[in-house]
Design a protein around this motif. Structure first.
Motif, PDB file in Angstrom:
ATOM      1  N   VAL A 556       0.873  -1.171   0.000  1.00 35.87           N
ATOM      2  CA  VAL A 556       0.000   0.000   0.000  1.00 35.87           C
ATOM      3  C   VAL A 556       0.908   1.218   0.000  1.00 35.87           C
ATOM      4  O   VAL A 556       1.826   1.319   0.833  1.00 35.87           O
ATOM      5  CB  VAL A 556      -0.928   0.029   1.220  1.00 35.87           C
ATOM      6  CG1 VAL A 556      -1.678   1.351   1.286  1.00 35.87           C
ATOM      7  CG2 VAL A 556      -1.916  -1.128   1.161  1.00 35.87           C
ATOM      8  N   VAL A 557       0.675   2.112  -0.934  1.00 37.52           N
ATOM      9  CA  VAL A 557       1.495   3.317  -1.055  1.00 37.52           C
ATOM     10  C   VAL A 557       0.664   4.511  -0.580  1.00 37.52           C
ATOM     11  O   VAL A 557      -0.410   4.789  -1.120  1.00 37.52           O
ATOM     12  CB  VAL A 557       1.970   3.537  -2.498  1.00 37.52           C
ATOM     13  CG1 VAL A 557       2.810   4.808  -2.588  1.00 37.52           C
ATOM     14  CG2 VAL A 557       2.767   2.331  -2.988  1.00 37.52           C
ATOM     15  N   ILE A 558       1.164   5.200   0.435  1.00 33.13           N
ATOM     16  CA  ILE A 558       0.521   6.409   0.962  1.00 33.13           C
ATOM     17  C   ILE A 558       1.276   7.613   0.417  1.00 33.13           C
ATOM     18  O   ILE A 558       2.507   7.676   0.511  1.00 33.13           O
ATOM     19  CB  ILE A 558       0.548   6.442   2.497  1.00 33.13           C
ATOM     20  CG1 ILE A 558       0.039   5.130   3.087  1.00 33.13           C
ATOM     21  CG2 ILE A 558      -0.232   7.639   3.018  1.00 33.13           C
ATOM     22  CD1 ILE A 558      -1.409   4.848   2.849  1.00 33.13           C
ATOM     23  N   THR A 559       0.559   8.571  -0.141  1.00 37.04           N
ATOM     24  CA  THR A 559       1.167   9.775  -0.709  1.00 37.04           C
ATOM     25  C   THR A 559       0.865  10.970   0.188  1.00 37.04           C
ATOM     26  O   THR A 559      -0.259  11.121   0.676  1.00 37.04           O
ATOM     27  CB  THR A 559       0.634  10.054  -2.117  1.00 37.04           C
ATOM     28  OG1 THR A 559       0.915   8.923  -2.955  1.00 37.04           O
ATOM     29  CG2 THR A 559       1.268  11.294  -2.719  1.00 37.04           C
ATOM     30  N   ALA A 560       1.878  11.820   0.392  1.00 36.39           N
ATOM     31  CA  ALA A 560       1.696  13.097   1.074  1.00 36.39           C
ATOM     32  C   ALA A 560       2.164  14.199   0.145  1.00 36.39           C
ATOM     33  O   ALA A 560       3.296  14.154  -0.350  1.00 36.39           O
ATOM     34  CB  ALA A 560       2.482  13.126   2.382  1.00 36.39           C
ATOM     35  N   ASN A 561       1.296  15.169  -0.124  1.00 37.48           N
ATOM     36  CA  ASN A 561       1.608  16.275  -1.029  1.00 37.48           C
ATOM     37  C   ASN A 561       1.973  17.512  -0.214  1.00 37.48           C
ATOM     38  O   ASN A 561       1.160  18.013   0.566  1.00 37.48           O
ATOM     39  CB  ASN A 561       0.426  16.569  -1.938  1.00 37.48           C
ATOM     40  CG  ASN A 561       0.093  15.377  -2.829  1.00 37.48           C
ATOM     41  OD1 ASN A 561       0.992  14.631  -3.240  1.00 37.48           O
ATOM     42  ND2 ASN A 561      -1.172  15.176  -3.134  1.00 37.48           N
ATOM     43  N   GLY A 562       3.222  17.993  -0.402  1.00 37.38           N
ATOM     44  CA  GLY A 562       3.746  19.079   0.414  1.00 37.38           C
ATOM     45  C   GLY A 562       3.420  20.459  -0.116  1.00 37.38           C
ATOM     46  O   GLY A 562       2.519  20.654  -0.943  1.00 37.38           O
ATOM     47  N   ASP A 563       4.205  21.435   0.330  1.00 42.47           N
ATOM     48  CA  ASP A 563       3.937  22.835  -0.009  1.00 42.47           C
ATOM     49  C   ASP A 563       4.188  23.149  -1.478  1.00 42.47           C
ATOM     50  O   ASP A 563       3.685  24.159  -1.984  1.00 42.47           O
ATOM     51  CB  ASP A 563       4.829  23.748   0.856  1.00 42.47           C
ATOM     52  CG  ASP A 563       4.469  23.695   2.327  1.00 42.47           C
ATOM     53  OD1 ASP A 563       3.304  23.363   2.634  1.00 42.47           O
ATOM     54  OD2 ASP A 563       5.345  23.970   3.169  1.00 42.47           O
ATOM     55  N   ASP A 564       4.958  22.324  -2.195  1.00 44.07           N
ATOM     56  CA  ASP A 564       5.266  22.595  -3.595  1.00 44.07           C
ATOM     57  C   ASP A 564       4.372  21.814  -4.561  1.00 44.07           C
ATOM     58  O   ASP A 564       4.572  21.864  -5.776  1.00 44.07           O
ATOM     59  CB  ASP A 564       6.738  22.239  -3.887  1.00 44.07           C
ATOM     60  CG  ASP A 564       7.704  23.107  -3.107  1.00 44.07           C
ATOM     61  OD1 ASP A 564       7.286  24.192  -2.638  1.00 44.07           O
ATOM     62  OD2 ASP A 564       8.871  22.703  -2.937  1.00 44.07           O
TER      63      ASP A 564
END
Length: 1003
Positions: A556-564
């Protein structure tokens, strides 16, 4: 036709659920219990959301200096009045929308009028108070609550002269009961009607005189004048006075010319250990009087000294439950004087005063026992009065109580309680509406009939929100089993909604040992889902698009999208609604099942950069509002209130066990400079702490830090910031372990990294079943404690294995109870699979395998014969299909010649069209009703294989909202769509739904 139509239920989003489960919604018609007059003339102040006139004919009610607030009691929103703060509301008397006493009763005071209100007294007052008042003295109108321990408490409606009053005995009505009240003056007669939902209903009437009211006198709620003629009735009552005595009209004197030694009792009961009590008697002739105390209920046929304790005024002899001439003690009292008595209930003794001067105590401490009343008797002839006010006492002893019957009350009083639905009219209500206006039904009642036992229960506190066309509630707390649910509303009782109350499914038995390696596609979909909500400050929450399953590689791949981040994924609000924000958006995998105590082992690979929290936590959350069954259980847990008086108070049960990385340590000077070699290891019962005093839970740089906690400090959780020393960002998998144990009544939680114990916690150990959350989120409140800033586009966490080892035995404190919240903050694993999973359906199916296309349509007003209310289930082809959805629920799909047209590659405004044959015109009729009602049609597309349909769908379900429909040649085509670019992609590379992306306005 009935005045108010019978309520109907057209749709329910749940047909089964566990007790206290929230997000239970019922849609229908005429479900409201709130009455509003159909004649929109005059004034109606509902006092539910505001103090405005519902009809906007008159100005809003004006508040006192301390503004009464709309609050809640027993699940009902109402205005709360507080006597100690002298809160009140009044009508405007000048300018537009004025409504004063003259407007009510007429310039000559002879006009017919009608007043209605509903009131709630949490505590029965000890003295008369005005609930409503207008004008003063002989020139006013008021509604009073008058306590009377002898003749019974009453509500009194007064018009003009004090004797012009109608009174209803409400002594049989307990405190904490809503009263519906009608006050009216019609053709010179005043009427008072009082009603409760429990069946109490009484009406009295009284002829009244006209009066000329003063100008510009407002009508007040929560305050009004009480006069001496409205006080508790007089001292001597026939029921407590021997019949040989004559009682004066004012009730303060008794006399008799001859006969035997008789008695009269005061009716205020004095219980032991309630302090010092004082009363004064005047004796008017040389005949003997015997003032003292007597046991409650003792005989009036004999002298006080025979049944109780007294002193004779003629010779000073004392009597202690004895016959004869008594025991010498003092001397004769001066004729025509005054005798005061202090009864010390703490020590069982009397002290006597003659004309204001103490003459001592005739009985030893402890002589007098039990409940007593003040009493007085005379010889065959005698005349005795009572002094009823401290202003007339000859003695002024300190620290004494006085019986309520000796108190006068004259002047302005204020009300402690709640008021709703204040109605002012000069003509009757429309025919047949008066019972609805009086009846104090202020909350929907949900009735549950257990089909196995026949038991019927009624529930009102479970209703969270209610309108005429919908109700939101929690599942009533009843025993598991099949039920018939109905709604009681103004028009009566609704038809039956079949509902099954289920037991909470919790993995806790040793046989529930679970190993998840994320390779079985259908098994993963049945056991896991995606979180879809926000918390923790200024961020975009967690969304389902940021959780991807690769069943081929078992990850399972969890993605976190940052400030950029500038991509296509948008965040969500705290309510799970799409927002425009794209940055600081994470993702979480969430277990469908709840877990009991045991060991939890997660193998995961963490991202290298700070700014986002990588977390593994067990979680159970409930909110309890005053009046709801959960509230009392949370009070017993010692949890503290959240909220405000104006917005309402509630309690939160937040049972949680966390591993969170990265973090600083509490000894660091800057807690936004963090490291992955540090972690937070936390246990929770609630969310609150007493931040107002010094303590050792805050970081050491905090001004409130102290090595020793203030005695007033308390906390509902434990947070340990620990340097574990492990390099968990080395692009390798690591084991993160939680051992949650309740066995033997000694609860603890141990935290492990790579099988090494990091921390043991023995405080705030949860005792509720919890779901498991795995993923990344962005702490962005007062402190960005996972790192200051997230100057990157995206990072990833990978999870390849999870194991649960149940605790062999469960400790006695474990409570098998479900969550009330969150609501709809989860999503099925829609579009969370990568391309190889879709190929599993389209390209990799075995030879001869068939694919079944099914469609589920949902709308509150959808009604098609053979389908559940609000639903239609169809399968393409000539044969019906019974198959499971991702949650394991069996669905019966009806055979139909449906056709599905998928979007074309490269279209910006893509649509997915579903053509449905218009069987017998039913679909067409239903869609027309839906369109007229302005409702949405939610569509779910599920694909099954011929060999696996009994296990569940072969691919993630596709959720859409229909934006229009077309009818042509007997075929209904639903047009669904999204605004996403499909460039050089085959359908569907990823599924996009209305709930996931902002701006998808399909209506």
């Amino acid at each position: 036709m009935a005045l108010f139509p019978t309520p109907t239920i057209n749709y329910s989003n749940l047909y089964s659920g566990t007790p206290d489960q929230s997000d239970f919604k019922i849609a229908g018609a005429f479900l409201s219990v709130a009455y509003i007059p159909t004649d929109r003339r005059y004034a109606f102040y509902q006092l539910k959301y505001s103090t405005s006139d519902v009809f906007n004919n008159y100005a809003a009610l004006k508040p006192s200096d301390v503004k009464p607030k709309i609050s809640g009691v027993a699940g009902v929103a109402a205005v709360k009045f507080v006597a100690s703060q002298q809160t009140s509301l009044r009508t405007a008397v000048f300018g537009s929308g004025a409504l004063d006493l003259q407007g009510l009763v007429g310039v000559k005071g002879d006009q017919d009028y009608y007043l209605y209100l509903k009131c709630y007294l949490p505590v029965i007052p000890t003295h008369p108070v005005a609930i409503m008042g207008a004008g003063t003295g002989l020139y006013g109108v008021s509604l009073l609550y008058v306590p009377n321990p002898v003749d019974g408490d009453s509500l009194r409606f007064r018009h003009g002269h004090y004797s012009s009053a109608a009174e209803v005995d409400v002594s049989s009505v307990s405190k904490g009961t809503w009263l519906g009240v009608e006050m009216k003056r019609v053709s010179g007669v005043m009427y008072l009607t009082v009603q409760t939902l429990a069946g109490f209903n009484d009406t009295t009437q009284q002829a009244v005189s006209d009066f000329r009211p003063d100008e510009s006198k407002a009508i007040y709620l929560g305050q009004g004048e009480v006069s001496e003629l409205a006080t508790v009735p007089s001292f001597f009552k026939t029921s407590h006075t021997h019949g040989e005595f004559s009682i004066t009209p004012d009730g303060f004197s008794i006399s008799k010319p001859s006969g035997g030694y008789r008695s009269a009792h005061l009716y205020d009961v004095i219980k032991p250990n309630t302090g010092r009590w004082y009363m004064e008697f005047s004796y008017h002739d040389s005949g003997a009087a015997y003032p003292g105390v007597a046991p409650v209920g003792s005989s009036l046929d004999v002298a006080i000294g025979v049944t109780g304790w007294a002193v004779g005024t003629n010779n000073g002899h004392k009597f202690a439950q004895q016959i004869g001439g008594g025991t010498p003690w003092g001397s004769a009292f001066p004729a025509g004087g005054s005798c005061g008595i202090i009864y010390d209930s703490d020590h069982g003794a009397l002290e006597y005063f003659i004309n204001g001067v103490s003459i001592g105590k005739p009985f030893a401490n402890g002589t007098i026992q039990g409940d007593v009343v003040f009493a007085v008797g005379t010889s065959p002839s005698g005349h005795v009065s009572v002094r009823t006010s401290s202003t007339t006492w000859l003695a002024q002893p300190a620290n004494v109580n006085t019986p309520s019957t000796s108190k006068f009350l004259h002047g302005m009083t204020y009300f402690d309680g709640y008021i709703r639905d204040f109605c002012v009219r000069n003509i009757p209500l429309p025919e047949g509406e008066t019972p609805y206006c009086i009846r104090p039904a202020l909350h929907q009642i949900i009735k549950m009939k257990n089909l196995a036992t026949g038991e019927v229960t009624a529930h009102s506190a479970v209703v969270l929100k209610a309108r005429s066309d919908s109700i939101e509630l929690t599942v009533p707390r009843v025993a598991p089993g099949p039920y018939h649910l109905t709604v009681i509303a103004l028009g009566g009782e609704s038809p039956v909604l079949p509902f099954t109350v289920t037991s909470l499914a919790v993995l806790s038995d040793p046989s529930d040992h679970l190993v998840e390696e994320f390779t079985d596609h259908n098994a993963v979909l049945s056991r896991w889902m995606a979180g879809h909500k926000a918390w923790g400050g200024d961020n975009g929450g967690i969304v389902q698009q940021n959780v991807s399953l690769n069943a081929i590689d078992g990850e399972v791949v969890i993605t976190a999208n940052g400030d950029d981040y500038t991509g296509a994924v948008y965040g969500v609000s705290k309510l799970g609604e799409s927002i425009e924000r794209k940055t600081r958006v994470g993702g979480c995998l969430v277990s469908r099942s709840y877990f009991g105590p045991g060991e939890f082992i997660i193998e995961a690979k963490l991202p290298p950069l700070s700014g986002v929290c990588s977390a593994f936590w067990l979680f159970h959350y409930e909110e309890g509002y005053a009046g709801h069954p959960l509230f009392d259980s949370m009070v017993e847990d010692g949890l503290h209130q959240s909220g405000t008086e104006e917005a309402g108070f509630y309690l939160v049960r937040n049972h949680e066990i966390d591993i969170e990385l990265p973090t600083a340590l509490k000894t660091d000077p800057d807690t936004e400079i963090v490291s992955y070699t540090n972690g937070r290891f936390n246990t929770w019962h609630g969310e609150l702490r007493n931040w107002d005093v010094v303590n050792n839970d805050v970081p050491t740089y905090d001004p409130n830090y102290s090595a020793v906690n203030d005695p007033a400090y308390w906390s509902e959780y434990t947070d340990e910031w620990v340097n574990h020393g492990v390099n968990v960002t080395d692009d390798e998998y690591h084991k993160f372990g939680i051992k949650w144990m309740l066995d033997d009544g000694s609860p603890y939680v141990e935290f492990f990294i790579d099988d090494v114990l990091v921390k043991r916690v023995e405080s705030h150990v949860p005792f509720m079943p919890q779901r498991l959350w795995l993923g990344m989120w962005f702490p962005s409140a007062n402190t960005h404690w996972a790192g200051r800033g997230a100057p990157w586009r995206s990072q990833y966490m990978k999870i390849r294995r999870f194991e649960y080892i149940p605790e062999a035995t469960t400790g006695a404190i474990y409570q098998h109870q479900g969550e009330s919240y969150p609501k709809d903050f989860f999503r099925a694993l829609n579009g969370l699979t990568v391309a190889n999973q879709l190929a599993q359906v389209y390209a990799s199916a075995p030879t001869g395998e068939s694919i079944y296309y099914t469609v589920e349509m949902s709308s509150p007003t959808l009604k098609v014969e053979g389908h559940p209310p609000g639903k239609v289930y169809l399968v393409r082809g000539f044969d019906a299909l019974t198959a499971k959805d991702h949650q394991g629920n069996l669905i019966e799909y009806h055979a139909a010649g449906i056709e599905i047209q998928f979007p074309k590659v490269g279209e910006g405004n893509s649509t997915l069209n579903i053509a449905v044959p218009n069987v017998n015109g039913e679909v067409s009729r239903s869609l027309r009703v839906i369109k007229e009602a302005g409702d949405k049609i939610e569509v779910i597309l599920r694909l099954y294989t011929s060999s696996g349909y009994q296990s569940g769908p072969a691919a993630p379900e596709l959720r859409l909202t229909a934006k229009s429909y077309e009818k042509k040649e007997g075929v209904i085509t639903l047009v669904c769509g999204w605004k996403i670019e499909f460039i050089n992609k085959k359908w569907p590379a990823r599924i996009y739904t209305a709930s996931d992306y902002p701006g998808l306005d399909y209506l």
